[in-house]
Design a protein around this motif. Structure first.
Motif, PDB file in Angstrom:
ATOM      1  N   LYS A 114       0.835  -1.218   0.000  1.00 10.25           N
ATOM      2  CA  LYS A 114       0.000   0.000   0.000  1.00 10.25           C
ATOM      3  C   LYS A 114       0.863   1.258   0.000  1.00 10.25           C
ATOM      4  N   ALA A 115       2.073   1.153   0.558  1.00  9.02           N
ATOM      5  CA  ALA A 115       2.983   2.309   0.578  1.00  9.02           C
ATOM      6  C   ALA A 115       3.634   2.541  -0.787  1.00  9.02           C
ATOM      7  N   GLY A 116       3.508   1.562  -1.698  1.00  9.87           N
ATOM      8  CA  GLY A 116       4.041   1.770  -3.055  1.00  9.87           C
ATOM      9  C   GLY A 116       4.952   0.674  -3.565  1.00  9.87           C
ATOM     10  N   ALA A 117       5.332  -0.282  -2.687  1.00  4.68           N
ATOM     11  CA  ALA A 117       6.189  -1.385  -3.171  1.00  4.68           C
ATOM     12  C   ALA A 117       5.378  -2.270  -4.114  1.00  4.68           C
ATOM     13  N   LYS A 118       6.081  -2.836  -5.098  1.00  7.02           N
ATOM     14  CA  LYS A 118       5.410  -3.748  -6.031  1.00  7.02           C
ATOM     15  C   LYS A 118       5.744  -5.198  -5.697  1.00  7.02           C
ATOM     16  N   ALA A 119       6.715  -5.371  -4.797  1.00  9.25           N
ATOM     17  CA  ALA A 119       7.091  -6.703  -4.312  1.00  9.25           C
ATOM     18  C   ALA A 119       7.826  -6.512  -2.995  1.00  9.25           C
ATOM     19  N   VAL A 120       7.925  -7.597  -2.217  1.00  7.51           N
ATOM     20  CA  VAL A 120       8.684  -7.522  -0.961  1.00  7.51           C
ATOM     21  C   VAL A 120       9.824  -8.531  -1.018  1.00  7.51           C
ATOM     22  N   LYS A 121      10.853  -8.304  -0.199  1.00  5.28           N
ATOM     23  CA  LYS A 121      11.980  -9.245  -0.131  1.00  5.28           C
ATOM     24  C   LYS A 121      12.056  -9.821   1.280  1.00  5.28           C
ATOM     25  N   ILE A 122      12.316 -11.135   1.333  1.00  9.41           N
ATOM     26  CA  ILE A 122      12.352 -11.854   2.610  1.00  9.41           C
ATOM     27  C   ILE A 122      13.653 -12.647   2.697  1.00  9.41           C
ATOM     28  N   GLU A 123      14.316 -12.593   3.843  1.00  7.69           N
ATOM     29  CA  GLU A 123      15.574 -13.332   4.024  1.00  7.69           C
ATOM     30  C   GLU A 123      15.334 -14.744   4.558  1.00  7.69           C
ATOM     31  N   GLY A 124      16.140 -15.691   4.056  1.00  6.61           N
ATOM     32  CA  GLY A 124      16.166 -17.030   4.642  1.00  6.61           C
ATOM     33  C   GLY A 124      15.500 -18.096   3.798  1.00  6.61           C
ATOM     34  N   GLY A 125      15.651 -19.364   4.251  1.00  6.92           N
ATOM     35  CA  GLY A 125      15.102 -20.463   3.454  1.00  6.92           C
ATOM     36  C   GLY A 125      14.619 -21.614   4.302  1.00  6.92           C
ATOM     37  N   ASN A 126      14.406 -21.371   5.608  1.00  7.93           N
ATOM     38  CA  ASN A 126      13.891 -22.486   6.418  1.00  7.93           C
ATOM     39  C   ASN A 126      12.402 -22.698   6.150  1.00  7.93           C
ATOM     40  N   GLU A 127      11.856 -23.725   6.780  1.00 10.61           N
ATOM     41  CA  GLU A 127      10.468 -24.129   6.509  1.00 10.61           C
ATOM     42  C   GLU A 127       9.466 -22.974   6.672  1.00 10.61           C
ATOM     43  N   ASN A 128       9.651 -22.185   7.756  1.00  9.87           N
ATOM     44  CA  ASN A 128       8.721 -21.074   8.016  1.00  9.87           C
ATOM     45  C   ASN A 128       8.793 -20.001   6.945  1.00  9.87           C
ATOM     46  N   ILE A 129       9.999 -19.767   6.471  1.00  5.90           N
ATOM     47  CA  ILE A 129      10.175 -18.731   5.439  1.00  5.90           C
ATOM     48  C   ILE A 129       9.547 -19.203   4.128  1.00  5.90           C
ATOM     49  N   ILE A 130       9.722 -20.477   3.826  1.00  4.48           N
ATOM     50  CA  ILE A 130       9.136 -21.017   2.593  1.00  4.48           C
ATOM     51  C   ILE A 130       7.609 -20.903   2.664  1.00  4.48           C
ATOM     52  N   LYS A 131       7.046 -21.179   3.843  1.00  3.52           N
ATOM     53  CA  LYS A 131       5.586 -21.031   4.027  1.00  3.52           C
ATOM     54  C   LYS A 131       5.163 -19.579   3.853  1.00  3.52           C
ATOM     55  N   ALA A 132       5.989 -18.660   4.369  1.00  4.15           N
ATOM     56  CA  ALA A 132       5.666 -17.234   4.247  1.00  4.15           C
ATOM     57  C   ALA A 132       5.657 -16.820   2.773  1.00  4.15           C
ATOM     58  N   ILE A 133       6.665 -17.274   2.025  1.00  5.21           N
ATOM     59  CA  ILE A 133       6.735 -16.922   0.583  1.00  5.21           C
ATOM     60  C   ILE A 133       5.494 -17.466  -0.131  1.00  5.21           C
ATOM     61  N   GLU A 134       5.162 -18.720   0.184  1.00  2.00           N
ATOM     62  CA  GLU A 134       4.006 -19.378  -0.443  1.00  2.00           C
ATOM     63  C   GLU A 134       2.708 -18.622  -0.135  1.00  2.00           C
ATOM     64  N   GLU A 180      12.073 -21.039  -5.093  1.00  2.00           N
ATOM     65  CA  GLU A 180      11.446 -20.954  -6.424  1.00  2.00           C
ATOM     66  C   GLU A 180      10.087 -21.669  -6.437  1.00  2.00           C
ATOM     67  N   GLU A 181      10.058 -22.886  -5.872  1.00  2.00           N
ATOM     68  CA  GLU A 181       8.805 -23.659  -5.858  1.00  2.00           C
ATOM     69  C   GLU A 181       7.708 -22.938  -5.070  1.00  2.00           C
ATOM     70  N   ALA A 182       8.102 -22.168  -4.045  1.00  3.93           N
ATOM     71  CA  ALA A 182       7.115 -21.458  -3.221  1.00  3.93           C
ATOM     72  C   ALA A 182       6.492 -20.277  -3.968  1.00  3.93           C
ATOM     73  N   GLY A 183       7.079 -19.903  -5.112  1.00  5.89           N
ATOM     74  CA  GLY A 183       6.472 -18.853  -5.941  1.00  5.89           C
ATOM     75  C   GLY A 183       7.242 -17.546  -5.990  1.00  5.89           C
ATOM     76  N   ALA A 184       8.469 -17.529  -5.453  1.00  6.34           N
ATOM     77  CA  ALA A 184       9.249 -16.276  -5.498  1.00  6.34           C
ATOM     78  C   ALA A 184       9.505 -15.867  -6.946  1.00  6.34           C
ATOM     79  N   ILE A 185       9.618 -14.553  -7.159  1.00  4.21           N
ATOM     80  CA  ILE A 185       9.837 -14.043  -8.530  1.00  4.21           C
ATOM     81  C   ILE A 185      11.325 -13.877  -8.839  1.00  4.21           C
ATOM     82  N   ALA A 186      12.157 -13.885  -7.823  1.00  2.00           N
ATOM     83  CA  ALA A 186      13.617 -13.767  -8.003  1.00  2.00           C
ATOM     84  C   ALA A 186      14.270 -14.131  -6.677  1.00  2.00           C
ATOM     85  N   LEU A 187      15.592 -14.279  -6.713  1.00  2.00           N
ATOM     86  CA  LEU A 187      16.311 -14.681  -5.504  1.00  2.00           C
ATOM     87  C   LEU A 187      17.620 -13.909  -5.390  1.00  2.00           C
ATOM     88  N   VAL A 188      17.773 -13.179  -4.297  1.00  2.00           N
ATOM     89  CA  VAL A 188      19.054 -12.514  -4.024  1.00  2.00           C
ATOM     90  C   VAL A 188      20.015 -13.534  -3.424  1.00  2.00           C
TER      91      VAL A 188
END
Ligand code: KIV
Length: 274
Positions: A114-134, A180-188
């Motif tokens: 709502k503030a204007g971002a078109k995507a968000v970035k999230i750090e990490g790859g554990n199970e909880n983070i993958i669920k968050a991305i999904e 990638e499988e969780a639906g991310a559009i790119a990976l830093v």
């Protein structure tokens, strides 16, 4: 040879990133925390502008990225959004804003959108983070993942360079697949040996954006202040294109001297009705 379509004048959408990778066009990314910097980056043709939580160290002088929260990230996203016409605006989700519950993750990400971002970035790859991305992907919020060195976990990491052992390499590689499988559009990919970053980049359909991860990522990101020589620290993986810190210091020193000696303002900088 087939001529490459030029994307420089097209608005960059979340879906453009995969297309850029598929067409073999490198993706360019830099950070911004304010309106004017965002405007300059956008005009110069940057594909992604990131309101990084590096804001904490670089802009606010804090010790750690864990010291900024939703209030700061939202405030700076609004300013940066005003300066962008073409680039994709991505905002970092700050420390603990995406790890506590799915509901809270979605409402925090929605606040940044709502503030204007078109995507968000999230750090990490554990199970909880993958669920968050999904979960974010499922409600239509595009997410960029971030593996390797993840500054928000600095307190529990042994060193900046990640992927040093075979086990670590395997873990990062597997996590990249899950992101990638969780639906991310790119990976830093941050601070990885270049051969590992290359292997990951070749195995994913989504683009990888490297920082300290060698030349074979699908795009590159740097902190703008590092690139223009405004930050205090110099890192091996940064190429400095200017020394803006020095330019500012010299300008201010000259201003101070001019004012003290009465050389400024002179007639050319003064108003007169006669
Ligand atoms: O916070 C940031 O600026 C970042 C980039 C350096 C990748 O996460």
């Amino acid at each position: 040879m087939e001529e490459k379509e030029d994307f420089r004048n097209q608005i960059v959408k979340p879906s453009s990133l995969r297309t850029l990778k598929a067409k073999g066009q490198k993706i360019t990314c830099l950070t911004a925390y304010d309106y004017r910097t965002a405007q300059i980056l956008d005009k110069a043709g940057i594909d992604i502008v990131l309101v990084g939580d590096s804001l904490a160290n670089v802009f606010l002088g804090y010790d750690s990225t864990t010291q900024v929260g939703m209030t700061e990230m939202t405030y700076h996203t609004k300013a940066v959004a005003k300066g962008i016409k073409r680039a994709l605006l991505v905002t970092d989700m700050p420390f603990l804003s995406y790890n506590l519950s799915i509901e809270k993750t979605i409402s925090n990400a929605a606040e940044l959108i709502k503030a204007g971002a078109k995507a968000v970035k999230i750090e990490g790859g554990n199970e909880n983070i993958i669920k968050a991305i999904e979960s974010l992907h499922n409600v239509g919020i595009p997410v960029i993942g971030h593996l390797g060195y993840t500054p928000q976990s600095e307190g529990v990491l042994q060193s900046r360079l990640q992927g040093k052992t075979e086990n670590e390499r395997q873990k990062i590689f597997e996590q990249s697949k899950k992101v990638e499988e969780a639906g991310a559009i790119a990976l830093v990919l941050e601070m990885l040996p270049k051969d590992l970053a290359k292997e990951i980049s070749h195995s994913l359909k989504i683009p990888t954006i490297g920082i300290g991860a060698g030349p074979d990522c699908d795009g590159q990101i740097l902190v703008t202040d590092d690139l223009i020589g405004k930050s205090e620290l110099k890192f091996k993986f940064v190429k400095r294109y200017a020394e803006i810190g020095q330019v500012i210091e010299e300008s201010v020193t000259n201003y101070v001297s001019d004012v003290q000696k009465g050389n400024f303002p002179d007639n050319t900088h003064s108003f007169s009705l006669t």
